[in-house]
Design an enzyme around this catalytic site. Structure first.
Site, short mmCIF file in Angstrom:
data_model
loop_
_atom_site.label_atom_id
_atom_site.label_comp_id
_atom_site.label_asym_id
_atom_site.label_seq_id
_atom_site.Cartn_x
_atom_site.Cartn_y
_atom_site.Cartn_z
N GLU A 289 0.51 -1.63 -0.09
CA GLU A 289 -0.11 0.05 -0.20
C GLU A 289 0.50 1.21 0.27
O GLU A 289 0.87 2.54 -0.43
CB GLU A 289 -0.87 0.25 1.55
CG GLU A 289 -2.54 0.74 0.62
CD GLU A 289 -3.43 0.45 2.05
OE1 GLU A 289 -4.06 -0.68 1.69
OE2 GLU A 289 -3.41 0.87 3.28
N HIS A 310 7.64 -26.98 -1.10
CA HIS A 310 7.01 -28.43 -1.60
C HIS A 310 5.76 -27.51 -2.09
O HIS A 310 4.42 -28.57 -2.83
CB HIS A 310 6.33 -28.65 -0.24
CG HIS A 310 7.67 -29.89 0.09
ND1 HIS A 310 8.11 -30.82 -0.05
CD2 HIS A 310 8.40 -29.03 1.32
CE1 HIS A 310 8.84 -31.18 0.50
NE2 HIS A 310 8.47 -29.92 1.33
N LYS A 424 -14.28 1.14 -3.48
CA LYS A 424 -15.25 0.83 -2.84
C LYS A 424 -16.21 1.45 -2.77
O LYS A 424 -17.34 1.38 -3.08
CB LYS A 424 -14.34 1.51 -1.68
CG LYS A 424 -14.15 1.12 -0.15
CD LYS A 424 -13.07 2.35 0.29
CE LYS A 424 -12.25 1.46 1.34
NZ LYS A 424 -11.18 2.33 2.61
O1 PA5 Z 1 -3.56 1.40 6.29
C1 PA5 Z 1 -4.78 2.09 5.59
O2 PA5 Z 1 -4.70 3.11 5.96
C2 PA5 Z 1 -5.65 1.17 5.74
O3 PA5 Z 1 -4.66 0.03 5.33
C3 PA5 Z 1 -6.48 1.12 6.83
O4 PA5 Z 1 -5.65 0.71 8.02
C4 PA5 Z 1 -7.49 0.26 6.55
O5 PA5 Z 1 -8.08 1.08 5.21
C5 PA5 Z 1 -8.74 0.84 7.61
O6 PA5 Z 1 -9.40 2.45 7.42
P1 PA5 Z 1 -9.97 3.01 8.33
O7 PA5 Z 1 -9.43 2.44 10.02
O8 PA5 Z 1 -10.25 3.81 8.33
O9 PA5 Z 1 -11.54 1.80 9.32
#
Ligand code: PA5
Length: 447
Positions: A289, A310, A424
């Site tokens: 990310e 394996h 989303k």
């Molecule tokens: O690293 C990130 O920002 C994301 O993975 C968020 O943690 C994830 O989308 C969850 O978001 P939130 O804490 O707003 O529910």
């Protein structure tokens, strides 16, 4: 001085000295940008100073909440997704013995995870399971609006209200969220649930050392003080040591970027203990990310050896040569198993008599590293002496810091995630959420 070591003995032959030197210089520049907070996304750099700034009062508040949970609950349901659950799970699964019997956390609750997907079977089974169990919920969402945890929390809150009565659940729900924004914060205030704050300047995947990770870890019976101590030592080392003085995070970032430039587009994180499988999941989110942007970035994958030798071993040894490998090596197990001699030797294993299982695992590791290096896969080794709160704290901070450096070297903002909005928006449109009517029309016209 932390105990984490890094070795490039099985990488050297893949990288011309001049390329590595150039990347080490770039890594030092990126390290300076990170600690001076002058780079992209610098409004989200609170995590850099977090371990050193965590006060004993904050830790005490979390330990108290954990004790409250432990006194009345058998289970704690941790509701969150992505950065709002993977850090806690990485630490808890790394430290929890598979078959129980951990003396030091007799009082601890068992952790169940929810809100990290939308599977109907899982959630309906979970609700049925909890019907006759004593449980609490720690709902974690920085935005307070993420669909997956919001749905899971709605379901669990209804169950809690039905089971205990609305007026009796104030000490069974703990909200970890923004200090003022979002539906979750409002809901927590209305119900009077205790809340823990995720600082504005700490993004989800860098939040393991806030209450996001610390409260569930404390409830599991592990020492959050030791975890923070390990991270703090690593923070001090990575901030003070320059790349030329042997900064391990900058070195890791330099190697992976040099290999990426040389055509290694996939990095597999390897461990030889299943205890680390969720550290790998956390690591994949952290790097994926943070770096996968604007058509760039190493694809982070993970395997667990010897299990996956394996299944994936063939590809790694012999498939397309786009892979680099990073092995996390835990030098000593907490307990070992000795192999003994058998008079009949039917299984032909007497040659191992007198050896420990960790010796066998160690030979599998060294044999694999050499084989993969010979097969064209550069293999980096990161080692920690043992798995405990301190070493895991240090390891996770090390990866966060290396990821910040690496993202800057790549030329991306490692602290945003614009790409995750697309699914989303389509999902909201398909579900008929207000404001998404136009998008729905567009999507349906493509089907
Ligand atoms: O690293 C990130 O920002 C994301 O993975 C968020 O943690 C994830 O989308 C969850 O978001 P939130 O804490 O707003 O529910």
């Amino acid at each position: 001085m932390s105990n984490l070591k890094i070795s490039d003995r099985f990488v050297k032959s893949f990288l011309p000295e001049t390329l590595l030197q150039k990347e080490l210089e770039n890594a030092e520049k990126a390290r300076q940008t990170l600690i001076q907070k002058t780079g992209l996304g610098n409004e989200y750099l609170g995590w850099v100073d977090l371990p050193g700034q965590t006060s004993s009062d904050e830790l005490q508040k979390m330990r108290q909440a954990a004790e409250t949970i432990q006194t009345h609950s058998q289970y704690l349901v941790v509701v969150g997704i992505g950065g709002s659950y993977l850090g806690a799970r990485a630490v808890i699964e790394a430290l929890t013995p598979e078959f129980g019997g951990h003396e030091s956390h007799k009082k601890s609750v068992k952790i169940i995870y929810a809100g990290h997907h939308l599977d109907a079977d899982y959630h309906s089974r979970l609700l049925a399971f909890l019907e006759n169990k004593e449980f609490s919920v720690n709902v974690i969402s920085k935005s307070g609006t993420t669909t997956e945890p919001a749905i899971a929390f709605r379901l669990l809150l209804s169950l809690l209200e039905r089971k205990y009565g609305k007026e009796n659940i104030k000490n069974r729900v703990f909200a970890t969220t923004d200090k003022q924004k979002g539906a979750l914060k409002q809901l927590a205030d209305e119900y009077g649930f205790p809340s823990f704050v995720i600082p504005d300047d700490v993004g989800g995947r860098y939040s393991v050392f806030t209450a996001v990770g610390l409260l569930p870890i404390a409830a599991s019976g592990f020492s959050i003080n030791k975890l923070i101590d390990g991270a703090k030592q690593m923070e001090a080392e990575l901030k003070s040591k320059s790349t030329s003085e042997g900064n391990v995070a900058a070195f890791y970032a330099a190697i992976r970027n040099a290999l990426y430039t040389s055509g290694k587009k996939i990095e597999i994180l390897v461990s030889y203990t299943p205890a680390l499988s969720f550290v790998s999941e956390w690591w994949k989110q952290l790097f994926g990310e943070s770096e996968g942007k604007t058509g760039k970035g190493i694809f982070p994958a993970s395997v667990q050896f010897t299990t996956d030798l394996h299944s994936m071993g063939q590809y790694i040894q012999d498939g397309e040569r786009v892979i680099m490998e990073t092995t996390i090596k835990v030098e000593s197990p907490k307990q070992d198993v000795y192999l003994t001699e058998k008079s009949d030797d039917r299984d032909g294993l007497n040659y191992l008599a007198g050896k420990k299982l960790s010796d066998v695992n160690g030979s599998a590791m060294l044999g694999t590293l050499i084989a993969h290096k010979d097969g064209g896969v550069p293999c980096l080794e990161i080692s920690i002496p043992v798995l405990n709160e301190e070493t895991i704290g240090g390891l996770l901070y090390f990866f966060e810091f290396a990821c910040g450096i690496s993202g800057y070297m790549l030329g991306v903002n490692p602290f945003d995630q614009p790409g995750v909005e697309d699914y989303k928006n389509n999902m909201f449109a398909l579900l008929g959420k207000k404001g998404y009517e136009k998008r729905k029309e567009e999507i349906l016209s493509h089907l």
